[in-house]
Design a protein around this motif. Structure first.
Motif, PDB file in Angstrom:
ATOM      1  N   UNK A   1       0.818  -1.168  -0.116  1.00 36.75           N
ATOM      2  CA  UNK A   1      -0.063   0.120   0.025  1.00 36.75           C
ATOM      3  C   UNK A   1       0.901   1.140  -0.040  1.00 36.75           C
ATOM      4  N   UNK A   2       0.691   1.975  -0.847  1.00 35.00           N
ATOM      5  CA  UNK A   2       1.401   3.244  -1.181  1.00 35.00           C
ATOM      6  C   UNK A   2       0.811   4.497  -0.757  1.00 35.00           C
ATOM      7  N   UNK A   3      -0.500   4.601  -1.298  1.00 32.56           N
ATOM      8  CA  UNK A   3      -1.174   5.811  -0.721  1.00 32.56           C
ATOM      9  C   UNK A   3      -1.567   5.735   0.894  1.00 32.56           C
ATOM     10  N   UNK A   4      -1.731   6.830   1.370  1.00 35.81           N
ATOM     11  CA  UNK A   4      -2.120   6.896   2.870  1.00 35.81           C
ATOM     12  C   UNK A   4      -1.061   6.159   3.889  1.00 35.81           C
ATOM     13  N   UNK A   5       0.363   6.016   3.266  1.00 33.38           N
ATOM     14  CA  UNK A   5       1.445   5.467   3.948  1.00 33.38           C
ATOM     15  C   UNK A   5       2.437   6.491   3.859  1.00 33.38           C
ATOM     16  N   UNK A   6       3.557   6.430   4.722  1.00 32.35           N
ATOM     17  CA  UNK A   6       4.883   7.225   4.510  1.00 32.35           C
ATOM     18  C   UNK A   6       5.291   6.989   3.086  1.00 32.35           C
ATOM     19  N   UNK A   7       5.298   5.642   2.581  1.00 29.98           N
ATOM     20  CA  UNK A   7       5.684   5.642   1.203  1.00 29.98           C
ATOM     21  C   UNK A   7       5.054   6.621   0.200  1.00 29.98           C
ATOM     22  N   UNK A   8       3.821   6.891   0.504  1.00 30.62           N
ATOM     23  CA  UNK A   8       2.960   7.700  -0.476  1.00 30.62           C
ATOM     24  C   UNK A   8       3.814   9.345  -0.181  1.00 30.62           C
ATOM     25  N   UNK A   9       4.168   9.704   0.807  1.00 30.18           N
ATOM     26  CA  UNK A   9       4.511  10.932   1.547  1.00 30.18           C
ATOM     27  C   UNK A   9       5.875  11.183   0.665  1.00 30.18           C
ATOM     28  N   UNK A  10       6.749   9.917   0.711  1.00 31.73           N
ATOM     29  CA  UNK A  10       8.132   9.828  -0.163  1.00 31.73           C
ATOM     30  C   UNK A  10       7.956  10.196  -1.530  1.00 31.73           C
ATOM     31  N   UNK A  11       6.931   9.661  -2.058  1.00 31.36           N
ATOM     32  CA  UNK A  11       6.786   9.784  -3.496  1.00 31.36           C
ATOM     33  C   UNK A  11       6.448  11.108  -3.927  1.00 31.36           C
ATOM     34  N   UNK A  12       5.455  11.948  -3.242  1.00 32.09           N
ATOM     35  CA  UNK A  12       5.112  12.967  -3.315  1.00 32.09           C
ATOM     36  C   UNK A  12       6.266  14.118  -3.636  1.00 32.09           C
ATOM     37  N   UNK A  13       7.073  13.782  -2.250  1.00 28.35           N
ATOM     38  CA  UNK A  13       8.259  14.558  -1.905  1.00 28.35           C
ATOM     39  C   UNK A  13       9.307  14.447  -3.215  1.00 28.35           C
ATOM     40  N   UNK A  14       9.431  13.156  -3.461  1.00 30.30           N
ATOM     41  CA  UNK A  14      10.519  13.037  -4.533  1.00 30.30           C
ATOM     42  C   UNK A  14       9.901  13.751  -5.913  1.00 30.30           C
ATOM     43  N   UNK A  15       8.733  13.919  -5.901  1.00 37.09           N
ATOM     44  CA  UNK A  15       8.195  14.493  -7.371  1.00 37.09           C
ATOM     45  C   UNK A  15       8.352  16.015  -7.249  1.00 37.09           C
ATOM     46  N   UNK A  16       8.479  16.565  -6.065  1.00 38.43           N
ATOM     47  CA  UNK A  16       8.398  18.025  -6.109  1.00 38.43           C
ATOM     48  C   UNK A  16      10.300  18.292  -5.973  1.00 38.43           C
ATOM     49  N   UNK A  17      10.937  17.453  -5.439  1.00 36.95           N
ATOM     50  CA  UNK A  17      12.255  17.523  -5.349  1.00 36.95           C
ATOM     51  C   UNK A  17      13.087  17.281  -6.354  1.00 36.95           C
ATOM     52  N   UNK A  18      12.662  16.598  -7.386  1.00 36.51           N
ATOM     53  CA  UNK A  18      13.665  16.002  -8.256  1.00 36.51           C
ATOM     54  C   UNK A  18      14.143  17.096  -9.051  1.00 36.51           C
ATOM     55  N   UNK A  19      13.565  18.032  -9.585  1.00 41.33           N
ATOM     56  CA  UNK A  19      14.116  19.228 -10.285  1.00 41.33           C
ATOM     57  C   UNK A  19      15.180  19.910  -9.862  1.00 41.33           C
TER      58      UNK A  19
ATOM     59  N   UNK B   1      -2.999  11.097  12.537  1.00 43.07           N
ATOM     60  CA  UNK B   1      -2.111  11.227  13.382  1.00 43.07           C
ATOM     61  C   UNK B   1      -1.504  10.102  13.988  1.00 43.07           C
ATOM     62  N   UNK B   2      -0.200  10.576  14.412  1.00 45.02           N
ATOM     63  CA  UNK B   2       0.848   9.581  14.892  1.00 45.02           C
ATOM     64  C   UNK B   2       1.432   8.524  14.051  1.00 45.02           C
ATOM     65  N   UNK B   3       0.919   8.807  12.784  1.00 43.82           N
ATOM     66  CA  UNK B   3       1.265   7.707  11.475  1.00 43.82           C
ATOM     67  C   UNK B   3       1.885   8.652  10.199  1.00 43.82           C
ATOM     68  N   UNK B   4       0.902   9.480   9.645  1.00 49.07           N
ATOM     69  CA  UNK B   4       1.084   9.913   8.306  1.00 49.07           C
ATOM     70  C   UNK B   4       1.018  11.515   8.597  1.00 49.07           C
ATOM     71  N   UNK B   5       0.698  11.972   9.709  1.00 47.74           N
ATOM     72  CA  UNK B   5       0.484  13.187   9.935  1.00 47.74           C
ATOM     73  C   UNK B   5       1.580  14.121   9.737  1.00 47.74           C
ATOM     74  N   UNK B   6       1.988  15.157   8.879  1.00 47.77           N
ATOM     75  CA  UNK B   6       2.894  15.998   8.705  1.00 47.77           C
ATOM     76  C   UNK B   6       3.117  17.295   9.521  1.00 47.77           C
ATOM     77  N   UNK B   7       4.303  18.039   9.842  1.00 46.72           N
ATOM     78  CA  UNK B   7       4.299  19.015  10.482  1.00 46.72           C
ATOM     79  C   UNK B   7       3.833  20.176  10.007  1.00 46.72           C
ATOM     80  N   UNK B   8       3.593  20.458   8.734  1.00 48.32           N
ATOM     81  CA  UNK B   8       2.726  21.719   8.125  1.00 48.32           C
ATOM     82  C   UNK B   8       1.361  21.450   8.175  1.00 48.32           C
ATOM     83  N   UNK B   9       0.785  20.164   8.357  1.00 51.79           N
ATOM     84  CA  UNK B   9      -0.465  20.094   8.477  1.00 51.79           C
ATOM     85  C   UNK B   9      -0.850  20.171   9.981  1.00 51.79           C
TER      86      UNK B   9
END
Length: 288
Positions: free
Chosen positions: A143-161, A231-239
């Protein structure tokens, strides 16, 4: 009047397109202060007014600590992945000529132009359990979405450039001569990469990593859709900062925002110090 002096007299006087140094610097600093420095100064002033007890009370919250771990952990992993993938993409764009190269070069900058919320929705639609890719991963227990792996994929997308655009100019200026000389001396590909290419690319690689990490640390729009915000699983600090504001916990929001600001400023400071450190090291080697 002599005709010899006419060309000299008729020569147009050179003018700068912008006003003098003092006025240009004043206008630039005024805009910078109003748009950037003033809000940051206000946040810093409010954060210093919390006192040590207020800071400890806000940061000792288990939910805050969990959100910080998720944000810093996923940002670090995503920056590493973006650095490796970005270096490969930059190498391909510089070293090879192939059909569609210009299109690939333009696609690298797509995350800069694409709204982050749109990217988050698109990634969620792809990696959700019913998405294009998620439906095939779900039977495998992945499972990728709604997991830390999904967060990593989204951050790779915006950090690759950031990784691509910092490494690409160095590769273009490096040329092939040093690699060809190493190959003519019998060096293997791995030795050439380790002894010739990487030392030249290391400052750019570290800069790209710092930029990608700083960008991922404060990312919001592309993450909240694919993270699930548990909360306590996939909640990020900006949120969590937004949640604290909605709960009227201004001290908690200010403390967390100030901490994120300090981390981002440390990354930007490292970006400016990395080239200076390598320049000083090369100068000391040359003088030694």
């Amino acid at each position: 009047m002599s005709t010899l002096a006419l060309p000299y007299l008729s020569r147009p006087r050179w003018r700068r397109p912008l006003p003098g140094f003092g006025l240009s610097l004043g206008l630039g600093m005024a805009w910078l202060g109003a748009v950037v420095l003033l809000p940051l100064a206000a946040l810093t002033f409010r954060a210093t007014g919390l006192g040590l007890d207020g800071w400890l009370r806000a940061l000792k919250d288990p939910r805050v600590q969990s959100a910080l771990k998720v944000s810093f952990g996923t940002a670090f992993v995503a920056a590493l992945v973006a650095l490796f993938a970005g270096a490969l993409v930059a190498w391909v764009l510089v070293r090879y000529r192939f059909p569609g190269r210009r299109l690939l070069d333009a696609l690298v900058d797509l995350p800069f132009a694409l709204p982050t919320a749109v990217a988050g929705i698109a990634l969620t639609a792809i990696y959700a359990p019913t998405g294009w890719i998620g439906r095939y991963l779900e039977p495998l227990g992945i499972q990728v979405a709604y997991q830390p792996a999904g967060i990593v994929i989204a951050l790779v997308f915006i950090g690759l450039p950031f990784a691509v655009r910092t490494v690409q100019p160095i590769l273009e200026s490096l040329g092939h001569e040093q690699e060809q000389a190493a190959a003519s001396l019998g060096a293997s590909r791995l030795t050439t990469l380790r002894r010739v290419v990487l030392p030249e690319l290391l400052p750019a690689l570290l800069t790209g990593f710092s930029l990608a990490f700083a960008r991922a640390l404060g990312e919001y729009g592309s993450v909240i859709f694919i993270a699930g915000n548990k909360p306590f699983q996939t909640e990020i600090a900006p949120l969590l900062i937004t949640i604290r504001l909605e709960e009227y916990d201004y001290n908690g929001a200010i403390a967390l925002a100030a901490l994120m600001l300090a981390a981002s400023f440390a990354c930007l400071l490292a970006i400016n110090l990395i080239p200076l450190a390598f320049r000083h090291e090369r100068r000391s080697r040359r003088d030694g």
